[in-house]
Design a protein around this motif. Structure first.
Motif, short mmCIF file in Angstrom:
data_model
loop_
_atom_site.label_atom_id
_atom_site.label_comp_id
_atom_site.label_asym_id
_atom_site.label_seq_id
_atom_site.Cartn_x
_atom_site.Cartn_y
_atom_site.Cartn_z
N GLN A 170 0.84 -1.19 0.00
CA GLN A 170 0.00 0.00 0.00
C GLN A 170 0.88 1.24 0.00
N PHE A 171 0.36 2.30 -0.60
CA PHE A 171 1.01 3.61 -0.60
C PHE A 171 0.20 4.58 0.24
N SER A 172 0.87 5.61 0.75
CA SER A 172 0.16 6.65 1.49
C SER A 172 0.89 7.98 1.33
N ASP A 173 0.22 9.04 1.73
CA ASP A 173 0.75 10.39 1.68
C ASP A 173 1.67 10.60 2.88
N CYS A 174 2.93 10.97 2.64
CA CYS A 174 3.85 11.20 3.75
C CYS A 174 3.33 12.25 4.72
N THR A 175 2.66 13.27 4.21
CA THR A 175 2.22 14.38 5.05
C THR A 175 0.91 14.08 5.75
N ASN A 176 0.20 13.06 5.29
CA ASN A 176 -1.08 12.68 5.92
C ASN A 176 -1.27 11.19 5.71
N PRO A 177 -0.71 10.36 6.59
CA PRO A 177 -0.76 8.91 6.41
C PRO A 177 -2.16 8.33 6.31
N ALA A 178 -3.17 9.09 6.68
CA ALA A 178 -4.55 8.61 6.55
C ALA A 178 -4.99 8.55 5.09
N THR A 179 -4.30 9.28 4.22
CA THR A 179 -4.60 9.22 2.79
C THR A 179 -3.84 8.06 2.20
N GLN A 180 -4.57 7.00 1.84
CA GLN A 180 -3.94 5.75 1.42
C GLN A 180 -4.49 5.27 0.09
N SER A 181 -3.67 4.52 -0.61
CA SER A 181 -4.14 3.82 -1.81
C SER A 181 -4.88 2.56 -1.40
N VAL A 182 -5.46 1.88 -2.37
CA VAL A 182 -5.99 0.55 -2.10
C VAL A 182 -4.82 -0.38 -1.81
N ILE A 183 -5.11 -1.54 -1.26
CA ILE A 183 -4.08 -2.55 -1.00
C ILE A 183 -3.94 -3.44 -2.23
N GLY A 184 -2.72 -3.57 -2.71
CA GLY A 184 -2.46 -4.44 -3.84
C GLY A 184 -1.87 -5.77 -3.41
N THR A 185 -2.00 -6.76 -4.28
CA THR A 185 -1.46 -8.09 -4.04
C THR A 185 -0.34 -8.37 -5.03
N THR A 186 0.74 -8.93 -4.55
CA THR A 186 1.85 -9.30 -5.43
C THR A 186 2.50 -10.56 -4.89
N ARG A 187 3.60 -10.96 -5.48
CA ARG A 187 4.31 -12.13 -5.00
C ARG A 187 5.75 -12.10 -5.52
N THR A 188 6.60 -12.87 -4.88
CA THR A 188 7.96 -13.07 -5.36
C THR A 188 8.04 -14.42 -6.08
N LEU A 189 9.10 -14.59 -6.84
CA LEU A 189 9.37 -15.86 -7.48
C LEU A 189 10.14 -16.76 -6.52
N PRO A 190 10.07 -18.06 -6.72
CA PRO A 190 10.94 -18.95 -5.94
C PRO A 190 12.39 -18.71 -6.33
N SER A 191 13.31 -19.04 -5.47
CA SER A 191 14.72 -18.90 -5.80
C SER A 191 15.06 -19.86 -6.94
N PRO A 192 16.06 -19.53 -7.74
CA PRO A 192 16.36 -20.35 -8.92
C PRO A 192 16.64 -21.81 -8.64
N ASP A 193 17.14 -22.12 -7.44
CA ASP A 193 17.48 -23.52 -7.13
C ASP A 193 16.36 -24.28 -6.43
N THR A 194 15.17 -23.67 -6.32
CA THR A 194 14.04 -24.38 -5.71
C THR A 194 13.64 -25.57 -6.58
N PRO A 195 13.58 -26.78 -6.03
CA PRO A 195 13.17 -27.93 -6.84
C PRO A 195 11.82 -27.70 -7.51
N ALA A 196 11.67 -28.21 -8.71
CA ALA A 196 10.47 -27.95 -9.51
C ALA A 196 9.19 -28.35 -8.77
N ASN A 197 9.25 -29.46 -8.02
CA ASN A 197 8.05 -29.93 -7.34
C ASN A 197 7.73 -29.16 -6.06
#
Length: 612
Positions: A170-197
């Motif tokens: 989420q993002f917000s206004d530094c001068t007024n933290p009550a002013t916020q964006s919506v909450i977004g969803t994201t993810r990271t990738l597995p590390s390159p050596d993570t077994p396929a299964n």
């Protein structure tokens, strides 16, 4: 010893360094033209403009190590005259993209309410957590500036993240933290050596794949359908995210603003308008995007030195209806794209490079190519079609540019060497040879046949297995085995024996069908019947519906589902799965019977025939 007159100047330098760091944290300033004298956004110059209007503090602060500016103590910004405190509006929600195993790019647009002096920046804070409420463990947080110089866009890299993990931000206004964006969803990738299964916690990973979203042609329902009605975790866009043309979308409430795109203002305005579509907003909020551009992000039929209607020449650019020479137009388009899209700059010394690779554990490599803008030799510009036909078989003709081609070959070998099961290649245009009622599209790979043959030979000669090519651009659906084009001596279309991979080419989100705009399913199927008969490798053709497709991938199988939208003349989520295909690891072909022997749209080569 400093005099009282020199002290404020010294403080200016301290404050300048701190504030510049907050400008620099916003990657929209630095990507992709850092250090480029013609097109870069110089944050030092912006800060000089800013700081000229600021009364400096009177205490030396160089021993403090704090990101906050200008108080350095993390104090309250609400009464500060140095940044905008009149309120913000997060006009275009949030987005994320280019995930790695320990970081992801986060994006928003923060527009000041009112009419601030252009020397005053906007300060935006961000936070990211594994908690959907953003309570508890905040993994990364920080602040960054944005300003009118980058159209109020903000792109930051969240770092220190855990691999293969879902996050909320989420993002917000530094001068007024009550002013916020919506909450977004994201993810990271597995590390390159993570077994396929073990990738994705041992569950299949689903990618949603899109191309060709023309605003005036219809509503972007495919994006919303993917976000709400599939299990897609990563969104892949193969290009034509925007179109430079105007068209006539007024009858369905989709009239484009402005003119044919030429300047930085034009491209920003068009991206702004596209990103107001509710389905596109939802898809960007729902997960990280991995994108490449096609031609219309700049202009129709673009290649390395021109487009269909704007080519630099010795006699100038009077033939361009946009009023811009190609070089200026392209630089403006690329800059706006990097401001508005959550995409990384791949190489600081190569401003146009967006070809890059994502190692998703040992399950797959997702290799994104640029077969349009980077180093593509001249293409069909409508007035030179016959000339391009004569050039199409020249051995030194390149679609990718030889630097990218060499990198791609190395990437394929490295992927197999490191033990990745699948090699998924995202690129713009149809790879398989297509005879369409006696004509060949020389703007696709059919216009660069030696380049295609080098790739096919490399796959065969080096025994590169489990290669799946993803394509867009054509505004129709095509599914093919990959083999030497129409060579029945090495490939059997009934069984798939002799193939070296598979191509999934998807239709457009909205852009009109290449079979004929608004063509009915029945009329399209007549053409598809001819196409699958005329092309040995082509196994399925469908040309009526707009939509997208998904890949659901595990170590043993890739399931591909094509989705069709029933009506794009208004906003809705009315769609259906039109066809399902299976590719088994190690087989390098579509599993037989193709699509289980039947589909809900389009035409199969062997409808109901059980190829072995």
């Amino acid at each position: 010893m400093f005099s009282t007159l020199v002290l404020p100047l010294a403080l200016c330098f301290v404050a300048l360094c701190e504030a510049t760091a907050l400008y620099d944290r916003n990657l929209a300033y630095r990507s992709p033209f850092a250090g480029h004298s013609q097109s870069s956004v110089d944050t030092r110059e912006i800060e000089k403009r800013h700081i000229a209007h600021v009364r400096r503090q009177t205490e030396v602060a160089n021993h403090f190590d704090d990101e906050h500016y200008p108080t350095f103590y993390g104090g309250d910004f609400s009464n500060s005259p140095f940044i905008w405190s009149g309120g913000l509006n997060f006009t275009h929600s949030v987005a994320s993209g280019d995930p790695l195993d320990n970081s992801v790019l986060l994006w928003t647009r923060a527009v000041p309410i009112g009419n601030p002096d252009q020397s005053v920046p906007v300060c935006v804070s961000f936070k990211i957590s594994s908690s959907s409420e953003l309570h508890g463990d905040i993994v990364d947080s920080g602040e960054a500036f944005t300003s009118y110089d980058v159209d109020w866009t903000l792109k930051v890299e969240a770092t220190g993240l855990h691999p293969d993990t879902k996050y909320f931000f989420q993002f917000s206004d530094c001068t007024n933290p009550a002013t916020q964006s919506v909450i977004g969803t994201t993810r990271t990738l597995p590390s390159p050596d993570t077994p396929a299964n073990q990738v994705n916690g041992g569950k299949p990973l689903t990618l949603a794949v899109f191309s060709c979203s023309q605003y005036q042609a219809g509503w972007f329902n495919a994006y919303g359908y993917a976000a709400h009605n599939t299990s897609a975790e990563i969104f892949v866009h193969l290009g034509d995210y925007i179109y430079e043309s105007l068209g006539n979308g007024a009858p369905i409430g989709r009239q484009t603003l402005g003119r044919e795109l030429a300047t930085i203002h034009d491209y920003r305005q068009r991206l702004n308008q596209y990103r107001t579509d509710a389905s596109l907003v939802a898809a960007h909020q729902s997960g990280p995007w991995i994108t490449v551009w096609d031609d219309h992000e700049v202009a129709d039929q673009s290649w390395k030195a021109g487009t269909a209607d704007s080519n630099d020449s010795t006699i100038g650019c009077e033939f361009s209806p946009s009023g811009a020479c190609f070089t200026d137009r392209k630089l403006a388009a690329v800059r706006a794209y990097h401001e508005w899209m959550p995409i990384r700059q791949v190489d600081v010394d190569d401003k146009l490079r967006i070809w890059r690779n994502f190692e998703i554990g040992k399950l797959l490599d997702l290799t994104m190519l640029d077969t349009r803008q980077y180093d593509r030799d001249i293409t069909d510009l409508y007035y030179n079609t016959e000339v391009i036909n004569t050039l199409s078989t020249f051995p030194n003709r390149s679609l990718m540019g030889f630097e990218q081609e060499k990198w791609f070959f190395n990437q394929l070998s490295q992927s197999q060497k490191r033990g990745a099961v699948w090699r998924v290649v995202g690129q713009q245009i149809v790879f398989t040879q297509l005879n369409e009622s006696g004509s060949i599209d020389v703007d696709a790979w059919d216009g660069y046949r030696a380049n295609r043959e080098r790739i096919i030979n490399y796959l065969y000669d080096n025994k590169i297995s489990n290669t799946v090519v993803l394509s867009g651009d054509s505004h129709a659906n095509w599914v093919s085995d990959l083999a030497h084009p129409n060579d029945s001596t090495t490939y059997d279309p009934l069984t798939g024996k002799g193939a070296i991979g598979v191509e999934f080419a998807g239709t457009a989100v909205t852009s009109g069908s290449s079979f004929g705009t608004n063509i009915s399913p029945a009329a399209a199927d007549v053409k598809s019947t001819a196409y699958v008969a005329a092309n040995l490798d082509l196994q399925w053709s469908e040309g009526s519906y707009r939509g997208f497709f998904t890949l659901t991938i595990d170590p043993n199988t890739m399931h591909t589902t094509f989705y069709a939208m029933r009506n794009i003349t208004f906003a809705n989520l009315d769609g259906f799965a039109s066809a399902n295909f299976v590719v088994k690891a190690g087989e390098n072909r579509l599993s037989r019977p193709v699509a289980g022997g039947s589909t809900l749209a389009g035409v199969l080569k062997f409808n109901g025939t059980k190829g072995v």
